[in-house]
Design a protein around this motif. Structure first.
Motif, short mmCIF file in Angstrom:
data_model
loop_
_atom_site.label_atom_id
_atom_site.label_comp_id
_atom_site.label_asym_id
_atom_site.label_seq_id
_atom_site.Cartn_x
_atom_site.Cartn_y
_atom_site.Cartn_z
N HIS A 118 0.94 -1.20 0.02
CA HIS A 118 -0.10 0.03 0.12
C HIS A 118 0.80 1.27 0.14
N VAL A 119 0.32 2.31 -0.06
CA VAL A 119 1.09 3.79 -0.31
C VAL A 119 0.62 4.48 0.61
N GLN A 120 -0.08 4.27 1.70
CA GLN A 120 -0.48 5.28 2.65
C GLN A 120 0.65 5.95 3.53
N THR A 121 0.55 7.20 3.90
CA THR A 121 1.56 7.77 4.48
C THR A 121 1.29 8.47 6.15
N ASN A 122 0.31 7.78 6.81
CA ASN A 122 -0.28 8.15 7.82
C ASN A 122 1.20 7.65 9.21
N PRO A 123 1.75 8.52 10.04
CA PRO A 123 2.41 7.96 10.83
C PRO A 123 1.78 7.33 12.06
N ILE A 124 2.60 6.42 12.50
CA ILE A 124 1.86 5.40 13.66
C ILE A 124 2.61 5.99 14.83
N THR A 125 1.75 6.03 15.83
CA THR A 125 2.33 6.45 17.09
C THR A 125 1.87 5.73 18.34
N LEU A 126 2.32 5.85 19.55
CA LEU A 126 1.64 5.04 20.50
C LEU A 126 0.24 5.26 20.97
N LYS A 127 -0.03 6.27 20.72
CA LYS A 127 -1.40 7.06 20.71
C LYS A 127 -2.43 6.19 19.82
N THR A 128 -1.94 6.28 18.53
CA THR A 128 -2.50 5.51 17.40
C THR A 128 -2.89 4.23 17.87
N ILE A 129 -1.88 3.42 18.32
CA ILE A 129 -2.13 2.09 18.78
C ILE A 129 -2.82 1.82 19.92
N LYS A 130 -2.72 2.62 20.75
CA LYS A 130 -3.82 2.63 22.16
C LYS A 130 -5.22 2.55 21.38
N LYS A 131 -5.56 3.60 20.58
CA LYS A 131 -6.89 3.98 19.99
C LYS A 131 -7.28 2.84 19.29
N ASN A 132 -6.35 2.19 18.67
CA ASN A 132 -6.92 1.03 17.53
C ASN A 132 -6.69 -0.40 18.02
N ILE A 133 -6.24 -0.60 19.25
CA ILE A 133 -5.60 -1.78 19.78
C ILE A 133 -6.81 -2.94 19.54
N GLN A 134 -7.92 -2.39 19.64
CA GLN A 134 -9.22 -3.75 19.64
C GLN A 134 -9.14 -4.00 18.21
N SER A 135 -8.65 -3.46 17.38
CA SER A 135 -8.78 -3.96 16.04
C SER A 135 -7.72 -5.18 15.65
N ASP A 222 8.34 -0.24 14.52
CA ASP A 222 7.74 1.10 13.53
C ASP A 222 7.00 2.14 14.38
N ILE A 223 7.20 2.36 15.39
CA ILE A 223 6.19 3.22 16.33
C ILE A 223 7.03 4.54 16.53
N GLY A 224 6.88 5.47 15.94
CA GLY A 224 7.56 6.84 16.35
C GLY A 224 9.04 6.42 16.06
N LYS A 225 9.91 6.65 16.92
CA LYS A 225 11.39 6.51 16.91
C LYS A 225 11.77 5.17 17.11
N ILE A 226 10.74 4.40 17.63
CA ILE A 226 11.28 2.99 17.94
C ILE A 226 11.01 2.44 16.92
N LYS A 227 12.05 1.70 16.31
CA LYS A 227 12.24 0.86 14.95
C LYS A 227 11.56 -0.64 15.48
N SER A 228 12.41 -0.95 16.66
CA SER A 228 12.03 -2.42 16.95
C SER A 228 12.26 -2.37 18.65
N LEU A 229 11.43 -2.98 19.42
CA LEU A 229 11.64 -3.16 20.65
C LEU A 229 10.97 -4.55 20.79
N GLN A 230 11.92 -5.45 21.68
CA GLN A 230 11.75 -6.77 21.59
C GLN A 230 12.05 -7.01 23.29
N LEU A 231 10.95 -7.94 23.75
CA LEU A 231 11.02 -8.48 25.11
C LEU A 231 10.91 -9.81 25.09
N GLY A 232 11.32 -10.52 25.87
CA GLY A 232 11.18 -12.11 25.74
C GLY A 232 12.07 -12.94 24.85
#
Lengths: 697, 79
Positions: A118-135, A222-232
């Motif tokens: 796809h070619v969308q350009t909307n940035p993803i932030t932690l807020k976006t994820i909190k809002k849409n996590i139910q999807s 790929d959330i804001g400046k976090i390219k990758s965060l892995q726990l576990g």
């Protein structure tokens, strides 16, 4: 310039919307193609996950880096390079239908990948994820597999009171359980459990979740400046896999872009390879064009422990690891249990990377410390092999796109024994009808190969120098020629070769695809390798030659019925009499439209003189289950796979497999044996039953 | 293959020897020619050629599995 294409785009939109159905067949075909080209170990969980991941997480063509576009599995070399160059020249794509102006894209190709990009350009932030996590989507999946009759390990378990020999401790059932949550590619967590056939299920400190192997992860990408965060549990795969790569990669193949590794940092561990991962935390931060990442891992690892006296005057025993087990993870018998998590393994490191539109370069550092020293078997071929408690490796790498050329490479260095490894390659799209791949590699005999995935003839990047030339030529509209020629040298002695040796590997494949309902190919492969002569005690090489021919055809009788046929032969020449192998199969695949079920079946017959003539085939299997079958015997193979999908997104797979050995194979005993050691069964017939359930909610 | 791409194939069968196949590719770009190819006698090679008027320079590198790497440089002037 773009204006004149818009009329065409609108027509394409109409045409593509009519075909707007996600074509998982296209992904399945690709996966079959990828797996069939290799007879090496394939991490099927990782590959399946990687390919099907794009259905829910299409690649953002405007935001993706050059490396991500070049590593997108469904683009070929020319297409990936064209997209990178087009983006650099004209800026972001306005629509995916703009791809039509690129010479290497046609409407069939675009219809196949339209739901994966796809070619969308909307940035993803932690807020976006909190809002849409139910999807987000949750999924659980469980698989059970068993076979009959019982094998030696089970028979010995039943007769244990009268038979003190080694035996399996658990049941004959293989089982796994997987749970995961995914919000697009940005947030995911999961749990994976596995028990191999013969392993015991019990609740104790070694196995707190009852299953023999357990793994958990939490991943942000790929959330804001976090390219990758892995726990576990997580993987670290960097550049060309020389310095550090815990996952698996494909070897030489007719897919010439496979010569290049497209590893890209940290990702969650979702496989079931029991020792090949990190356990701890990893984070990478991106700021403008710079990325910085670091990781720390501490876990137990399987290993074979030995002890010895330093000398006759010293009575203290020295304990050491003779083998570090990176694959397998079997804990079925008492002796295998003794290898269970015997050493502690601490690792840390990091990387720095710069990437712009055309160029990427970076540096990586890894430090590893084990609780016991590694000391491999005292053999001449292990003279340069690493010994010790800890090691430090670093590497530098580059990846550049210059018009229609992609140059890449890595140079890696081990401080502990001053050994080096390097690989440099080029993917060149000479013409829309011609792609070339060149790769040079040189790996020192003493290079430390734990957790590496370098390209080469040997399974690990050490003691090798070679030159690979791959090509892909569109001869006519429906006729394509692909293949490679690879020269390699082993610079020093190694297992089964007590002198420096040489060889080559030639692969040629002619593909004919006149329509969507029919395609066929002819494949030829010839390998030549120097090894020790088995009849002589002195180091004196003999030349082993393996030659294979394959003819394969796929024919869609109707929209729901597909037939596949294959004939394959192999011959093996050495200083012994030439041996032959052959295999023929017929597939019948039935996928009725608008029905909730589908099934496929195969009958195969093979005639194999010895193990060197073995022939591998890809089998339809439940999702994530290992699909390769090894025809290393003379006899019959039959299977039927049934898949049922409910309206509530539950999938059920059932597979029945049957093997019959008709005549003894020279390498095995003379009782038509199926399996060897504790896996050997009584008689010459084996039945396998597999059941898998998957539910998405 | 096209106006700017040439391919060469050569097969040689000697007594008591396996057939040797040589395949070459030449890409022409203005004054430059880029070449690469291999033969089944375990050799891969590549090179660049530059020609202007009557003056020609050829630079090549071949990698043979037994004989090692051989660089070459040729210059010529024809009149």
């Amino acid at each position: 310039m773009r204006g004149k294409y818009w009329g065409f785009f609108i027509l394409m939109v109409v045409w593509l919307k009519v075909n707007a159905q996600i074509d998982t067949d296209f992904i399945n075909q690709y996966m079959e193609q990828m797996i069939e080209i290799t007879d090496e170990d394939v991490d099927i969980q990782q590959l399946t996950d990687q390919l099907f991941h794009y259905i829910n997480n299409p690649l953002n063509i405007n935001k993706a880096s050059n490396s991500e576009i070049l590593s997108f599995p469904f683009f070929n070399q020319a297409q990936a390079l064209e997209i990178c160059n087009h983006r650099k020249k004209f800026g972001d794509f306005l629509s995916i239908y703009e791809f039509q102006i690129l010479p290497s894209f046609d409407k069939i190709m675009l219809s196949n990948v339209q739901h994966l990009i796809h070619v969308q350009t909307n940035p993803i932030t932690l807020k976006t994820i909190k809002k849409n996590i139910q999807s987000g989507k949750q999924q659980f999946m469980t698989l059970a597999e068993t076979s009959a009759p019982k094998n030696q390990g089970q028979i010995r378990k039943i007769n244990f009171e009268t038979d003190s020999q080694n035996h399996y401790l658990g049941s004959t059932i293989y089982s796994n359980f997987r749970y995961r949550f995914d919000y697009k590619k940005h947030l995911s967590w999961g749990l994976n459990l596995e028990k191999d056939a013969g392993e015991k299920m019990s609740f104790n400190t070694q196995t707190p979740l009852v299953y023999d192997h357990y793994s958990m992860y939490l991943s942000l990408k790929d959330i804001g400046k976090i390219k990758s965060l892995q726990l576990g549990d997580f993987h670290v795969d960097m550049c060309q896999g020389l310095t550090l790569s815990t996952g698996l990669a494909f070897g030489k193949s007719s897919i010439i872009t496979n010569a290049k590794r497209n590893f890209n940092g940290f990702k969650s561990y979702r496989s079931l390879r029991e020792n090949a991962y990190m356990r701890g935390a990893a984070i990478s931060i991106i700021h403008k064009k710079m990325t910085v990442g670091t990781f720390i891992s501490n876990k137990k690892i399987d290993a074979t422990i030995n002890s010895s006296q330093l000398d006759s005057s010293n009575e203290t025993n020295t304990t050491y690891l003779s083998t570090l087990i990176e694959e397998g993870g079997y804990h079925r018998t008492n002796s295998e249990q003794n290898q269970f998590s015997t050493a502690s393994d601490f690792q840390t490191g990091g990387y720095v990377e710069y990437e712009n539109n055309t160029f990427k370069m970076g540096a990586i550092l890894q430090y590893r410390k084990l609780s016991l020293p590694i000391q491999p078997a005292n053999q001449p071929y292990n003279y340069f092999t690493f010994q010790g408690y800890n090691y430090l490796k670093n590497g530098i790498y580059y990846d550049a796109v210059l018009r229609n050329i992609n140059l890449y490479g890595e140079f890696s260095h081990c401080y502990s024994n001053m050994a080096h490894a390097q690989t440099h390659g080029a993917l060149i799209s000479v013409h829309k009808k011609l792609d070339i791949s060149l790769l040079y590699r040189k790996y020192d005999p003493g290079f430390i190969t734990y957790q590496t995935n370098g390209f080469g003839e040997n399974s690990k990047p050490k003691n090798e120098q070679g030159f690979y030339l791959g090509y892909q030529i569109q001869l006519k509209k429906h006729l394509k020629l692909v293949g490679y020629y690879d020269l390699f040298q082993n610079l020093n002695i190694q297992f089964k070769s007590y002198a420096p040796s040489r060889g080559f590997d030639l692969w040629t494949e002619l593909k004919y695809k006149p329509s969507r309902s029919f395609h066929a190919y002819y494949r030829f492969r010839r390998e030549l390798k120097q090894v020790n002569s088995p009849s002589e005690t002195m180091a004196n090489h003999t030349v082993n030659q393996t030659q294979r021919h394959r003819i394969h055809s796929t024919f869609k009788l109707s929209k729901s019925i597909e037939l596949r046929n294959r004939i394959e032969t192999s011959s093996f020449k050495s200083n012994q009499p030439t041996t032959e192998g052959s295999m023929i199969y017929q597939d019948f695949i039935f996928k009725p439209r608008n029905k909730s079920y589908q099934w496929s079946t195969r009958i195969a017959m093979s005639n194999i003189d010895e193990y060197a003539n073995r022939i591998y085939t890809f089998e339809k299997s439940p999702l994530y289950d290992y699909p390769m079958f090894n025809h290393s015997y003379t006899g019959i193979r039959f299977y039927v796979l049934y898949k049922y999908t409910t309206k509530r997104k539950t999938n059920l797979w059932f597979k029945y497999g049957y093997i019959q050995h008709n005549t003894p194979v020279q390498n095995f005993n003379e009782q038509y044996a199926i399996g060897s050691g504790l896996n050997e069964i009584t008689g010459n017939k084996k039945h396998t039953f597999t059941l898998q359930l998957k539910h998405v909610f | 293959m096209t106006k700017n791409i040439n391919t060469y194939i050569d097969a040689l069968q000697s007594n008591n020897q396996q057939i040797n196949l040589c395949v070459g590719l030449e890409i022409i770009k203005e004054h430059y020619k880029f070449r690469t190819g291999f033969n089944l006698n375990q050799m891969i090679g590549c090179g660049i050629s530059f020609k202007k008027a009557s003056f020609l320079i050829d630079v090549g590198l071949s990698f043979h599995n037994h004989l090692g790497t051989s660089p070459s440089l040729n210059t010529s002037y024809a009149w």
